[in-house]
Scaffold this active site. Sequence first.
Site, PDB file in Angstrom:
ATOM      1  CG  HIS A 408       2.334   4.294  -0.903  1.00 44.97           C
ATOM      2  ND1 HIS A 408       2.766   5.296  -0.371  1.00 44.97           N
ATOM      3  CD2 HIS A 408       2.827   4.254  -2.675  1.00 44.97           C
ATOM      4  CE1 HIS A 408       2.837   5.801  -1.586  1.00 44.97           C
ATOM      5  NE2 HIS A 408       2.773   5.269  -2.597  1.00 44.97           N
ATOM      6  NE  ARG A 409      -0.756  -1.480   4.598  1.00 46.70           N
ATOM      7  CZ  ARG A 409      -0.858  -2.723   5.451  1.00 46.70           C
ATOM      8  NH1 ARG A 409      -2.386  -3.112   5.315  1.00 46.70           N
ATOM      9  NH2 ARG A 409      -0.499  -3.039   6.151  1.00 46.70           N
TER      10      ARG A 409
END
Length: 435
Positions: A408-409
Amino acid sequence: MGIEIKMPALSPTMEEGTLAKWLVKEGDTVKSGDLLAEIETDKATMEFEAVDEGVIGKILVAEGTDNVKVGTVIAVIAGEGEDVSSASAAPAPSQTPAPAPAPAASAPAPTPTPAPAATAQPAAASGSRVKASPLARRIAADKGVDLAGVSGSGPNGRIVKADVEGAKPGAAPAAAPAATAPAASAAPAAAPAASTETKAVWFDDSIPHEEEKLSNIRKTIARRLTESKQTVPHIYLTVDIRLDALLKLRGELNKALEARGVKLSVNDLLIKALGVALARTPKCNVTFTGDKLIKYNRADVSVAVSTPTGLITPIVKDAANKSVSAIATEMKDLAARAREGKLQPHEYQGGTASLSNMGMYGIKQFEAVINPPQGMIMAIGAGEKRPYIIDDALGVATVMSATGSFDHRAIDGADGAEMMKIFKELVEAPMGMIA
């Protein structure tokens, strides 16, 4: 002087390895290209070939030796008439011992204060952790026994079942005051050693068991997966996919490819689908490096293969642009050599995304752990007959669940959702990915 054979670096990241097996013995004649040994790295067990010719004069590192540093001399090849029987293993370049410190100036040594005779101590002093097996703790709790007052007879003073069964309920005795030396003669205390107590894993040693030494591959799997779960924020997206069209196409293709000796698996078609889906959603074909994002222009799919020593992920490069027959032939070869521990580093290092299929075990759905530094992994469940809406009517279809794990980064949920949507469309209408 003989020719030194040194521990090779069989991958760019290898710093040490296990000398798993010698394939030669002292006195054997070898020539360039002959196999000398099997080396277990952090990724695979690989064969090590001779470069020079001669006679194996002396083997310096025994097979089965762990943590042999790259560059360590492991054997010596003797030339004609040479005697290398007195050769010894030289330290690896990074392990050259430092020179001994110069002796301190002579000074009268203080007369040591006699230490009091050691006395039997209970398992733990008040306030410290009591070392006891889980079974001993259970018995102690049932009988009302305070473990702080029980002496342990197990390894390193650990309290075991026999110690607790004969103990009587009661409070722990007060801890004896520590003997204090006169301040004037007290020497500076050494810094306490770092405790490993919190890192130990306790188990019930009363249960019959055996211990198995971890392979370098298993150690690497444990380290990398722990790192992934601790440092990579995973987001999971699941879709249900109808497989009937893909299964029908697979049957037709296998019939056409029979004369060529090629047989497609469902997994081969899913590798192709993931490659095409990544090519069509480049925002998901990325690596997060902390201060920048690496965007790949090619989809190299790492495919999870179970081997006797652990999981390894051989790579199908440029999966989006390869024919499914080429993928099938390549995967058959890669999987076979992975199980034999014969993959070369470039065949399993890298990849831009991964695919893990546990459908053959009947697993309906699972969430796979991302393989750093990749940005996503696709987890494939089993295809099974399920009630399904077909043309606005309830019917029965062969359906599988696929779950994408995304970093998700680097990958937003909407981008991950778009990739899952495209993957579903490709599998449900597979002619679109092979046309």
